[in-house]
Design an enzyme around this catalytic site. Sequence first.
Site, PDB file in Angstrom:
ATOM      1  CE1 TYR A  30       8.728  -5.505  -1.625  1.00  0.00           C
ATOM      2  CE2 TYR A  30       6.612  -6.553  -1.257  1.00  0.00           C
ATOM      3  CZ  TYR A  30       7.580  -6.078  -2.121  1.00  0.00           C
ATOM      4  OH  TYR A  30       7.394  -6.190  -3.476  1.00  0.00           O
ATOM      5  NE  ARG A  49      10.726 -13.729  -1.256  1.00  0.00           N
ATOM      6  CZ  ARG A  49       9.703 -13.763  -2.093  1.00  0.00           C
ATOM      7  NH1 ARG A  49       9.883 -14.156  -3.353  1.00  0.00           N
ATOM      8  NH2 ARG A  49       8.489 -13.431  -1.702  1.00  0.00           N
ATOM      9  NE  ARG A  97      17.214  12.848   3.256  1.00  0.00           N
ATOM     10  CZ  ARG A  97      18.295  13.070   2.497  1.00  0.00           C
ATOM     11  NH1 ARG A  97      19.281  13.804   2.961  1.00  0.00           N
ATOM     12  NH2 ARG A  97      18.389  12.543   1.288  1.00  0.00           N
ATOM     13  CG  HIS A  99      22.582   9.138   2.147  1.00  0.00           C
ATOM     14  ND1 HIS A  99      22.212  10.451   2.364  1.00  0.00           N
ATOM     15  CD2 HIS A  99      22.155   8.843   0.893  1.00  0.00           C
ATOM     16  CE1 HIS A  99      21.591  10.922   1.297  1.00  0.00           C
ATOM     17  NE2 HIS A  99      21.540   9.966   0.384  1.00  0.00           N
ATOM     18  CE  LYS A 144       8.092  -9.818  -1.904  1.00  0.00           C
ATOM     19  NZ  LYS A 144       7.717  -9.389  -3.239  1.00  0.00           N
ATOM     20  CD  GLU A 176      11.867  -9.852 -11.201  1.00  0.00           C
ATOM     21  OE1 GLU A 176      11.302 -10.736 -10.534  1.00  0.00           O
ATOM     22  OE2 GLU A 176      12.574  -8.978 -10.673  1.00  0.00           O
ATOM     23  CG  LEU A 200      11.674 -11.486  -5.494  1.00  0.00           C
ATOM     24  CD1 LEU A 200      12.443 -10.572  -4.546  1.00  0.00           C
ATOM     25  CD2 LEU A 200      10.187 -11.335  -5.262  1.00  0.00           C
TER      26      LEU A 200
HETATM   27  N1  PDD Z   1       5.462  -9.392  -5.701  1.00  0.00           N
HETATM   28  N2  PDD Z   1       9.194 -10.489  -8.990  1.00  0.00           N
HETATM   29  C1  PDD Z   1       8.804  -9.326  -8.441  1.00  0.00           C
HETATM   30  C2  PDD Z   1       9.503  -8.067  -8.842  1.00  0.00           C
HETATM   31  C3  PDD Z   1       7.753  -9.308  -7.496  1.00  0.00           C
HETATM   32  O1  PDD Z   1       7.384  -8.156  -6.944  1.00  0.00           O
HETATM   33  C4  PDD Z   1       7.094 -10.526  -7.160  1.00  0.00           C
HETATM   34  C5  PDD Z   1       5.971 -10.587  -6.179  1.00  0.00           C
HETATM   35  C6  PDD Z   1       7.539 -11.712  -7.773  1.00  0.00           C
HETATM   36  C7  PDD Z   1       6.914 -13.053  -7.454  1.00  0.00           C
HETATM   37  O2  PDD Z   1       7.382 -13.553  -6.217  1.00  0.00           O
HETATM   38  P1  PDD Z   1       6.473 -14.514  -5.306  1.00  0.00           P
HETATM   39  O3  PDD Z   1       6.116 -15.680  -6.143  1.00  0.00           O
HETATM   40  O4  PDD Z   1       7.374 -14.870  -4.177  1.00  0.00           O
HETATM   41  O5  PDD Z   1       5.277 -13.706  -4.895  1.00  0.00           O
HETATM   42  C8  PDD Z   1       8.587 -11.661  -8.675  1.00  0.00           C
HETATM   43  C9  PDD Z   1       4.528  -9.352  -4.610  1.00  0.00           C
HETATM   44  C10 PDD Z   1       3.385 -10.262  -4.707  1.00  0.00           C
HETATM   45  C11 PDD Z   1       4.162  -7.892  -4.336  1.00  0.00           C
HETATM   46  O6  PDD Z   1       5.063  -7.071  -4.381  1.00  0.00           O
HETATM   47  O7  PDD Z   1       2.991  -7.618  -4.059  1.00  0.00           O
END
Ligand code: PDD
Length: 290
Positions: A30, A49, A97, A99, A144, A176, A200
């Site tokens: 996503y 990304r 289903r 894997h 992501k 993070e 991320l």
């Molecule tokens: N999340 N790290 C993680 C684990 C995140 O889920 C996010 C953002 C970030 C920051 O990334 P960016 O600056 O590109 O938004 C770092 C989004 C906002 C979410 O899952 O809603």
Amino acid sequence: MIYLNGKFMPIEEAYVPVLDRGFIFGDGVYEVIPVYSRKPFRLTEHLRRLQYSLDGIRLKNPHTDEQWRALLEQIISHNAADDQYLYLHITRGVAKRDHAFPINIPPTVFIMSNPLLIPPQELLLTGIPAITASDNRWGRCDIKAISLLPNVLLRQLAIDSGAMETVLLRDGFLTEGAASNIFIAKNNVLLTPPKSHLMLPGITYDVVLELAQAHAIPYEVREITEEELRTADEVLLTSSTKEVMPIVSLDGRSIGGGKPGPMFKQLNQFYQQYKAVTMRAGNSALLSAE
Ligand code: PDD
């Protein structure tokens, strides 16, 4: 109005089959893209990304960047708010289903928009409490992925203790936040961990580093120890929906006297300026130190 597999429709009418691999396996990726004054912020970088995440899970991008741009433009125009956040979600489609990847199955493509509610001014003035926890996620946090169960559980730990974010430590080093990137300030130097498979690659993280560079704020991108985190003058989080926010306590202990500090104030001011300039100039605006 949302977009699902080629059609625009009210969200109440949008359904996916229970055998969708997103539902069964969390098999998808996503993006979250902020929109200011009806213009998507850093769209090129978000689409880049997205491609990286799709490559990471070996799923073909269902659209070209031009097609994504056109779809997002339509979603933005179908929604009332000037400031929105776009949520794009692609799964490996619907299949019995198993894997192993299904063969020749179209992916599920879903886009929605919600009003973007950036943090209220009072939170920027007081700062927010956070906790720390051991980063028990997988080894590809750079993708992501929609499978966010560890992030959900880690964020809930913060909520359960009256805090707003969980700052993650792996093997004694800062990675993070549960849904954000983390910076610290020490002796007027901005510090943040380098991109790796363990975090991320945040779009806001990049903007903040570019702003530091453009405004001659000393910064270092390097590993940060737990000790450095706990004794920092300031701790900041960044994300597309939270922008830049000051963290003023960790596990109940004050950071920097428990008040937002000068590094936060500077970076937030530069961030807001940059947003305004970018929105006026369209997405081609480059950072400048003016
Ligand atoms: N999340 N790290 C993680 C684990 C995140 O889920 C996010 C953002 C970030 C920051 O990334 P960016 O600056 O590109 O938004 C770092 C989004 C906002 C979410 O899952 O809603």
